[in-house]
Motif scaffolding. Structure first.
Motif, PDB file in Angstrom:
ATOM      1  N   GLY A   1       0.793  -1.220   0.000  1.00 47.94           N
ATOM      2  CA  GLY A   1       0.000   0.000   0.000  1.00 47.94           C
ATOM      3  C   GLY A   1       0.821   1.264   0.000  1.00 47.94           C
ATOM      4  O   GLY A   1       2.026   1.239  -0.052  1.00 47.94           O
ATOM      5  N   MET A   2       0.099   2.416   0.040  1.00 48.96           N
ATOM      6  CA  MET A   2       0.724   3.729  -0.019  1.00 48.96           C
ATOM      7  C   MET A   2       0.590   4.407   1.329  1.00 48.96           C
ATOM      8  O   MET A   2      -0.407   4.277   2.000  1.00 48.96           O
ATOM      9  CB  MET A   2       0.041   4.592  -1.092  1.00 48.96           C
ATOM     10  CG  MET A   2      -0.052   3.920  -2.463  1.00 48.96           C
ATOM     11  SD  MET A   2       1.545   3.788  -3.282  1.00 48.96           S
ATOM     12  CE  MET A   2       1.835   5.508  -3.653  1.00 48.96           C
ATOM     13  N   GLU A   3       1.670   5.178   1.697  1.00 51.13           N
ATOM     14  CA  GLU A   3       1.626   5.885   2.968  1.00 51.13           C
ATOM     15  C   GLU A   3       2.147   7.298   2.790  1.00 51.13           C
ATOM     16  O   GLU A   3       2.115   7.846   1.692  1.00 51.13           O
ATOM     17  CB  GLU A   3       2.427   5.093   4.015  1.00 51.13           C
ATOM     18  CG  GLU A   3       1.802   3.717   4.289  1.00 51.13           C
ATOM     19  CD  GLU A   3       2.514   2.979   5.397  1.00 51.13           C
ATOM     20  OE1 GLU A   3       3.383   3.584   6.050  1.00 51.13           O
ATOM     21  OE2 GLU A   3       2.190   1.814   5.615  1.00 51.13           O
ATOM     22  N   ARG A   4       2.699   7.887   3.864  1.00 50.64           N
ATOM     23  CA  ARG A   4       3.068   9.297   3.832  1.00 50.64           C
ATOM     24  C   ARG A   4       4.301   9.534   2.955  1.00 50.64           C
ATOM     25  O   ARG A   4       5.060   8.616   2.671  1.00 50.64           O
ATOM     26  CB  ARG A   4       3.331   9.808   5.251  1.00 50.64           C
ATOM     27  CG  ARG A   4       4.491   9.146   5.951  1.00 50.64           C
ATOM     28  CD  ARG A   4       4.634   9.702   7.371  1.00 50.64           C
ATOM     29  NE  ARG A   4       5.740   9.116   8.070  1.00 50.64           N
ATOM     30  CZ  ARG A   4       5.719   7.959   8.695  1.00 50.64           C
ATOM     31  NH1 ARG A   4       4.612   7.242   8.682  1.00 50.64           N
ATOM     32  NH2 ARG A   4       6.790   7.501   9.315  1.00 50.64           N
ATOM     33  N   PRO A   5       4.552  10.807   2.533  1.00 50.48           N
ATOM     34  CA  PRO A   5       5.660  11.102   1.614  1.00 50.48           C
ATOM     35  C   PRO A   5       7.019  10.842   2.255  1.00 50.48           C
ATOM     36  O   PRO A   5       7.190  10.892   3.458  1.00 50.48           O
ATOM     37  CB  PRO A   5       5.475  12.603   1.330  1.00 50.48           C
ATOM     38  CG  PRO A   5       4.077  12.909   1.719  1.00 50.48           C
ATOM     39  CD  PRO A   5       3.721  11.967   2.817  1.00 50.48           C
ATOM     40  N   VAL A   6       8.010  10.553   1.373  1.00 49.74           N
ATOM     41  CA  VAL A   6       9.401  10.358   1.794  1.00 49.74           C
ATOM     42  C   VAL A   6      10.245  11.451   1.167  1.00 49.74           C
ATOM     43  O   VAL A   6      10.116  11.736  -0.022  1.00 49.74           O
ATOM     44  CB  VAL A   6       9.927   8.975   1.341  1.00 49.74           C
ATOM     45  CG1 VAL A   6      11.417   8.863   1.612  1.00 49.74           C
ATOM     46  CG2 VAL A   6       9.176   7.873   2.062  1.00 49.74           C
ATOM     47  N   ASP A   7      11.095  12.082   1.956  1.00 51.20           N
ATOM     48  CA  ASP A   7      11.988  13.135   1.464  1.00 51.20           C
ATOM     49  C   ASP A   7      13.196  12.473   0.793  1.00 51.20           C
ATOM     50  O   ASP A   7      14.069  11.910   1.449  1.00 51.20           O
ATOM     51  CB  ASP A   7      12.452  14.001   2.636  1.00 51.20           C
ATOM     52  CG  ASP A   7      13.333  15.151   2.171  1.00 51.20           C
ATOM     53  OD1 ASP A   7      13.550  15.275   0.950  1.00 51.20           O
ATOM     54  OD2 ASP A   7      13.805  15.915   3.031  1.00 51.20           O
ATOM     55  N   LEU A   8      13.247  12.540  -0.568  1.00 49.80           N
ATOM     56  CA  LEU A   8      14.329  11.882  -1.293  1.00 49.80           C
ATOM     57  C   LEU A   8      15.697  12.469  -0.944  1.00 49.80           C
ATOM     58  O   LEU A   8      16.695  11.758  -0.930  1.00 49.80           O
ATOM     59  CB  LEU A   8      14.086  12.004  -2.803  1.00 49.80           C
ATOM     60  CG  LEU A   8      12.945  11.162  -3.381  1.00 49.80           C
ATOM     61  CD1 LEU A   8      12.824  11.424  -4.868  1.00 49.80           C
ATOM     62  CD2 LEU A   8      13.162   9.697  -3.120  1.00 49.80           C
ATOM     63  N   ALA A   9      15.754  13.774  -0.691  1.00 44.49           N
ATOM     64  CA  ALA A   9      17.040  14.422  -0.407  1.00 44.49           C
ATOM     65  C   ALA A   9      17.673  13.869   0.858  1.00 44.49           C
ATOM     66  O   ALA A   9      18.894  13.866   1.010  1.00 44.49           O
ATOM     67  CB  ALA A   9      16.843  15.933  -0.280  1.00 44.49           C
ATOM     68  N   GLU A  10      16.833  13.388   1.784  1.00 47.20           N
ATOM     69  CA  GLU A  10      17.357  12.868   3.048  1.00 47.20           C
ATOM     70  C   GLU A  10      18.027  11.525   2.866  1.00 47.20           C
ATOM     71  O   GLU A  10      18.873  11.127   3.672  1.00 47.20           O
ATOM     72  CB  GLU A  10      16.216  12.744   4.059  1.00 47.20           C
ATOM     73  CG  GLU A  10      16.678  12.344   5.453  1.00 47.20           C
ATOM     74  CD  GLU A  10      15.521  12.193   6.422  1.00 47.20           C
ATOM     75  OE1 GLU A  10      15.779  11.826   7.571  1.00 47.20           O
ATOM     76  OE2 GLU A  10      14.359  12.447   6.009  1.00 47.20           O
ATOM     77  N   TYR A  11      17.676  10.819   1.799  1.00 51.27           N
ATOM     78  CA  TYR A  11      18.205   9.474   1.567  1.00 51.27           C
ATOM     79  C   TYR A  11      18.943   9.439   0.233  1.00 51.27           C
ATOM     80  O   TYR A  11      18.558   8.724  -0.695  1.00 51.27           O
ATOM     81  CB  TYR A  11      17.070   8.450   1.588  1.00 51.27           C
ATOM     82  CG  TYR A  11      16.224   8.499   2.835  1.00 51.27           C
ATOM     83  CD1 TYR A  11      16.709   7.997   4.036  1.00 51.27           C
ATOM     84  CD2 TYR A  11      14.950   9.058   2.821  1.00 51.27           C
ATOM     85  CE1 TYR A  11      15.941   8.041   5.195  1.00 51.27           C
ATOM     86  CE2 TYR A  11      14.174   9.108   3.974  1.00 51.27           C
ATOM     87  CZ  TYR A  11      14.683   8.601   5.154  1.00 51.27           C
ATOM     88  OH  TYR A  11      13.923   8.655   6.300  1.00 51.27           O
ATOM     89  N   ASN A  12      20.006  10.207   0.134  1.00 48.10           N
ATOM     90  CA  ASN A  12      20.799  10.279  -1.098  1.00 48.10           C
ATOM     91  C   ASN A  12      22.159   9.640  -0.828  1.00 48.10           C
ATOM     92  O   ASN A  12      23.008  10.205  -0.163  1.00 48.10           O
ATOM     93  CB  ASN A  12      20.961  11.738  -1.534  1.00 48.10           C
ATOM     94  CG  ASN A  12      21.689  11.856  -2.857  1.00 48.10           C
ATOM     95  OD1 ASN A  12      21.995  10.855  -3.501  1.00 48.10           O
ATOM     96  ND2 ASN A  12      21.975  13.075  -3.260  1.00 48.10           N
ATOM     97  N   TRP A  13      22.366   8.423  -1.386  1.00 48.89           N
ATOM     98  CA  TRP A  13      23.600   7.673  -1.101  1.00 48.89           C
ATOM     99  C   TRP A  13      24.267   7.253  -2.406  1.00 48.89           C
ATOM    100  O   TRP A  13      24.566   6.075  -2.615  1.00 48.89           O
ATOM    101  CB  TRP A  13      23.254   6.441  -0.261  1.00 48.89           C
ATOM    102  CG  TRP A  13      22.514   6.773   1.003  1.00 48.89           C
ATOM    103  CD1 TRP A  13      22.903   7.626   1.988  1.00 48.89           C
ATOM    104  CD2 TRP A  13      21.254   6.243   1.434  1.00 48.89           C
ATOM    105  NE1 TRP A  13      21.985   7.671   2.999  1.00 48.89           N
ATOM    106  CE2 TRP A  13      20.946   6.814   2.691  1.00 48.89           C
ATOM    107  CE3 TRP A  13      20.359   5.325   0.894  1.00 48.89           C
ATOM    108  CZ2 TRP A  13      19.782   6.520   3.391  1.00 48.89           C
ATOM    109  CZ3 TRP A  13      19.201   5.025   1.586  1.00 48.89           C
ATOM    110  CH2 TRP A  13      18.918   5.620   2.828  1.00 48.89           C
ATOM    111  N   GLN A  14      24.526   8.218  -3.280  1.00 48.02           N
ATOM    112  CA  GLN A  14      25.086   7.894  -4.587  1.00 48.02           C
ATOM    113  C   GLN A  14      26.494   7.311  -4.504  1.00 48.02           C
ATOM    114  O   GLN A  14      26.965   6.673  -5.450  1.00 48.02           O
ATOM    115  CB  GLN A  14      25.095   9.154  -5.473  1.00 48.02           C
ATOM    116  CG  GLN A  14      23.708   9.652  -5.842  1.00 48.02           C
ATOM    117  CD  GLN A  14      22.888   8.581  -6.550  1.00 48.02           C
ATOM    118  OE1 GLN A  14      23.376   7.955  -7.490  1.00 48.02           O
ATOM    119  NE2 GLN A  14      21.655   8.353  -6.101  1.00 48.02           N
TER     120      GLN A  14
END
Length: 472
Positions: free
Chosen positions: A8-21
């Motif tokens: 299912g779908m839930e609340r938004p995730v901040d992509l900038a917080e999880y940037n592990w290039q």
């Protein structure tokens, strides 16, 4: 964008917080839906994501690729995740491992932690659960690197030279070079006599570079035995050699993203020169005893107090490595070429040492400065610092920079000698005054015993060559 679970779908995730290039992840799970879900979730956040359905396929991937993190299901076909985790740790894998399972009890959790798992997550899990677990793992690895570097810096703080101090033309030109070269990603070779402050300039180059917020890791190649230098630089796995009771990361690992300073690079054994060249060219290394290559992102600054071009001609240093290191070479001026900086350096040292020793700085008279400016300073800035420290302890500036040694000044008929001959005679007099004790002589001169031994060996070789030439 919204975060989701497998259902299912839930609340938004901040992509900038999880940037592990800069990081790579391997997902090992026999459920195709879970593999696809994690691959999609991590692909846009991590530099590389691979997946495998069992431990055998995962082991094949790990033999070819480096992974910073494993997301490992416990219930795998054939070998279980916990069994494989124990094997990985035994064979030296030091990365983080997050274990996931749909069925778990206390005994399983304890076994996972004993096996070296970084975290333990129950299925089904939310996206923010797995992302936060990954974030904690990468953060711990970063902190471990920084902690290692800080401990090394603190351990060597008392012996570090003190900065680019002075106003002479030589030091102003050096500052300009540091500002310009520091911004470049190129390797740098620092050349100059022992004690001229090569590590100070290396740190300055690091601080003016885009890597300034990442680690600066120094290594004196002359201080590590030839048997251990490869392990010190590249790390090793458990059982790689006698005494390797546990897996250990090398200095390249701790310098990742930052700068590795290789002092006295000329003392690196030829076999290690070959391995270092390969790492510089391919940007990958292989820990001792490991079959897996690890990518590295490190800027190299090397230094030597020998003429590396002459070492190449003599066959003691690889020509290809020399050219690879000397993309930019900077010559460090000896103290005798910047005598006008002596007062500034002495005041700087006294200001620092007064706090360390708990004594007030000494008055610096014109007579003292004039006398010290006439001295050749074979140990350069390091010798000057030692002299200042000794003077502050004694409460006055001794008449001779070499404390306690009954060393006569040069006779008038020797004033026409070359600088190299003046240095040689001074070193010989100091060594003689120390009763032949080269360790004490090196301490008083402000150089390493290895440097002193090398100078005596060079003079001995020159004397033999002269004798043979005269005989011929």
């Amino acid at each position: 964008m919204p975060q989701q679970t497998a259902t299912g779908m839930e609340r938004p995730v901040d992509l900038a917080e999880y940037n592990w290039q800069a990081h790579s992840v391997l997902v090992v799970d026999d459920e195709e839906g879970m593999r696809n879900f994690l691959e999609r979730t991590l692909a846009r956040r991590c530099g590389m994501v691979q997946a495998a359905a069992d431990a055998e396929h995962a082991a094949e991937l790990m033999a070819r690729l480096h992974f910073d993190l494993l997301i490992l299901d416990i219930a795998l076909p054939g070998k279980s995740g916990i069994e494989w985790l124990h094997e990985l740790r035994e064979h030296g894998y030091t990365g983080d491992v997050i274990l996931v399972t749909a069925f778990a009890d206390m005994e399983t959790a304890i076994d996972a932690l004993r096996g070296g798992a970084s975290d333990f997550i129950l299925k089904p899990f939310r996206v923010d659960q797995i992302l936060n677990s990954i974030k904690r793992c990468f953060e711990r690895a970063r902190l471990a690197r920084e902690n290692f570097v800080l401990r090394r810096e603190l351990a060597g703080l008392a012996a570090d030279p003190i900065g680019l101090v002075g106003h002479s033309q030589a030091i102003e030109q050096l500052r300009g070079l540091v500002r310009r070269v520091g911004q470049m990603p190129s390797t740098v070779l620092l050349l100059g006599e022992s004690g001229t402050g090569k590590e100070v300039v290396a740190r300055a180059l690091h601080q003016t570079s885009p890597r300034a917020q990442r680690p600066f890791v120094p290594l004196n190649c002359a201080a590590i035995s030839s048997e251990l230098i490869e392990s010190e630089l590249f790390g090793h796995v458990k059982g790689a050699f006698t005494g390797a009771t546990e897996t250990r990361n090398g200095l390249f690992y701790y310098a990742h993203g930052g700068t590795l300073f290789l002092d006295e690079i000329s003392d690196l054994p030829l076999a290690m020169q070959t391995r270092l060249l390969r790492v510089l060219e391919e940007r990958r290394l292989r820990p001792v005893g490991s079959e897996r290559e690890v990518p590295v992102d490190v800027r190299i600054i090397a230094a030597s107090n020998r003429d590396l071009a002459a070492e190449v001609r003599a066959g003691r240093f690889r020509q290809d490595l020399y050219y690879r290191l000397a993309v930019v070479d900077i010559r460090m001026p000896p103290l005798r070429e910047r005598r006008e900086d002596i007062p500034d350096l002495m005041r700087h040292f006294m200001q620092q040492l007064s706090v360390q020793l708990g004594v007030a700085p000494l008055p610096l008279s014109h007579e003292v400065v004039s006398r010290l400016a006439a001295y050749p300073w074979p140990g350069n800035v390091r010798e000057l610092r030692n002299y200042v420290e000794r003077s502050m302890i004694l409460g006055s500036f001794p008449s001779e920079p070499v404390s306690g040694a009954d060393v006569a000044p040069l006779p008038a008929d020797e004033l026409g000698l070359s600088l190299a001959e003046v240095e040689r005679r001074h070193i010989e007099r100091v060594t003689e005054a120390c009763g032949g004790n080269k360790t004490e002589a090196a301490r008083r001169l402000g150089v390493s015993r290895k440097t002193l031994e090398r100078k005596f060996a060079e003079w001995s070789e020159a004397a033999v060559a002269d004798a043979l030439e005269r005989r011929a």
